[in-house]
Design a protein around this motif. Structure first.
Motif, PDB file in Angstrom:
ATOM      1  N   GLN A  91      -1.989  -3.675  -4.663  1.00  0.00           N
ATOM      2  CA  GLN A  91      -1.858  -4.981  -5.320  1.00  0.00           C
ATOM      3  C   GLN A  91      -0.383  -5.346  -5.434  1.00  0.00           C
ATOM      4  OE1 GLN A  91      -4.126  -5.778  -8.977  1.00  0.00           O
ATOM      5  NE2 GLN A  91      -2.178  -6.307  -9.922  1.00  0.00           N
ATOM      6  N   HIS A 109       0.856  -1.191   0.000  1.00  0.00           N
ATOM      7  CA  HIS A 109       0.000   0.000   0.000  1.00  0.00           C
ATOM      8  C   HIS A 109       0.891   1.240   0.000  1.00  0.00           C
ATOM      9  CE1 HIS A 109      -3.245  -2.770   1.161  1.00  0.00           C
ATOM     10  NE2 HIS A 109      -3.989  -1.885   0.527  1.00  0.00           N
ATOM     11  N   ASN A 157      -3.804   2.101  -5.907  1.00  0.00           N
ATOM     12  CA  ASN A 157      -4.992   2.293  -5.077  1.00  0.00           C
ATOM     13  C   ASN A 157      -5.271   1.168  -4.094  1.00  0.00           C
ATOM     14  OD1 ASN A 157      -5.475   4.688  -6.459  1.00  0.00           O
ATOM     15  ND2 ASN A 157      -6.753   3.680  -7.971  1.00  0.00           N
ATOM     16  N   LYS A 158      -4.920  -0.053  -4.450  1.00  0.00           N
ATOM     17  CA  LYS A 158      -5.268  -1.206  -3.617  1.00  0.00           C
ATOM     18  C   LYS A 158      -4.066  -1.905  -3.008  1.00  0.00           C
ATOM     19  CE  LYS A 158      -9.413  -2.193  -6.317  1.00  0.00           C
ATOM     20  NZ  LYS A 158     -10.106  -3.191  -7.137  1.00  0.00           N
ATOM     21  N   GLY A 174       2.426   1.674  -3.393  1.00  0.00           N
ATOM     22  CA  GLY A 174       1.462   2.260  -4.322  1.00  0.00           C
ATOM     23  C   GLY A 174       1.350   3.766  -4.145  1.00  0.00           C
ATOM     24  N   MET A 219      -3.208   1.074 -11.736  1.00  0.00           N
ATOM     25  CA  MET A 219      -4.255   1.610 -10.870  1.00  0.00           C
ATOM     26  C   MET A 219      -4.405   0.750  -9.613  1.00  0.00           C
ATOM     27  SD  MET A 219      -8.334   2.113 -11.604  1.00  0.00           S
ATOM     28  CE  MET A 219      -8.621   0.358 -11.544  1.00  0.00           C
ATOM     29  N   ASN A 220      -4.407  -0.567  -9.764  1.00  0.00           N
ATOM     30  CA  ASN A 220      -4.566  -1.457  -8.615  1.00  0.00           C
ATOM     31  C   ASN A 220      -3.355  -1.418  -7.688  1.00  0.00           C
ATOM     32  OD1 ASN A 220      -7.141  -2.318  -9.291  1.00  0.00           O
ATOM     33  ND2 ASN A 220      -6.408  -4.030 -10.504  1.00  0.00           N
ATOM     34  N   GLN A 234      -1.354   7.033 -15.582  1.00  0.00           N
ATOM     35  CA  GLN A 234      -1.233   5.593 -15.320  1.00  0.00           C
ATOM     36  C   GLN A 234      -1.057   4.840 -16.631  1.00  0.00           C
ATOM     37  OE1 GLN A 234      -4.830   4.879 -13.065  1.00  0.00           O
ATOM     38  NE2 GLN A 234      -3.768   5.151 -11.108  1.00  0.00           N
ATOM     39  N   ARG A 286      -4.900  -0.750 -15.766  1.00  0.00           N
ATOM     40  CA  ARG A 286      -5.628  -1.263 -14.597  1.00  0.00           C
ATOM     41  C   ARG A 286      -4.652  -1.832 -13.556  1.00  0.00           C
ATOM     42  NH1 ARG A 286     -10.780  -2.267 -15.001  1.00  0.00           N
ATOM     43  NH2 ARG A 286     -11.789  -2.858 -13.090  1.00  0.00           N
ATOM     44  N   THR A 287      -3.574  -2.457 -14.021  1.00  0.00           N
ATOM     45  CA  THR A 287      -2.572  -2.996 -13.096  1.00  0.00           C
ATOM     46  C   THR A 287      -1.936  -1.877 -12.296  1.00  0.00           C
ATOM     47  OG1 THR A 287      -2.100  -4.874 -14.537  1.00  0.00           O
ATOM     48  CG2 THR A 287      -0.394  -4.275 -12.955  1.00  0.00           C
TER      49      THR A 287
END
Length: 119
Positions: free
Chosen positions: A50, A11, A47-48, A14, A43-44, A28, A40-41
């Motif tokens: 990942q 986290h 934000n998440k 990120g 972004m994840n 991004q 999307r990768t």
């Protein structure tokens, strides 16, 4: 592998990636092209938190010159608080002027605490 995943704080990674990307004015989508993954990768990851593949991890930290020691805990017996990790990430992303302000703030808080104890 699960034992090792518990010792990584992605986290914070990120957040550091997002800050570095935004400072450069990159999207991004642009970063995803540079590392060979979808937007999307990225972004994840941002934000998440990942977990990126090792290759993407190396590309991102190298591209943005992000020190990784703050995300990887060599000594699993010594666990830092989540708040301390987040503060470390923020501090590592600051410039010299911002660090001077943070140092003065910390010194002021310490002095105020010492004054309270003395009274």
């Amino acid at each position: 592998m699960e034992d090792y995943e518990g010792r990584f704080d992605f986290h914070g990674l990120g957040q550091a990636i997002r800050k570095a990307r935004e400072e450069r004015g990159w999207t991004q989508e642009y970063v995803s092209e540079l590392v060979g993954r979808g937007a999307r990768t990225i972004m994840n990851i941002e934000n998440k938190g990942q977990y990126p593949s090792f290759g993407v991890f190396v590309k991102l930290v190298t591209m943005f010159d992000i020190p990784v020691d703050q995300f990887i805990h060599a000594d699993s017996g010594q666990v830092e608080s989540s708040c301390r990790k987040q503060i470390d990430v923020l501090l590592n992303a600051m410039n010299e002027k911002e660090l001077i302000v943070m140092k003065a703030t910390a010194e002021g808080l310490k002095k105020a605490r010492e004054t309270e104890v003395s009274e």
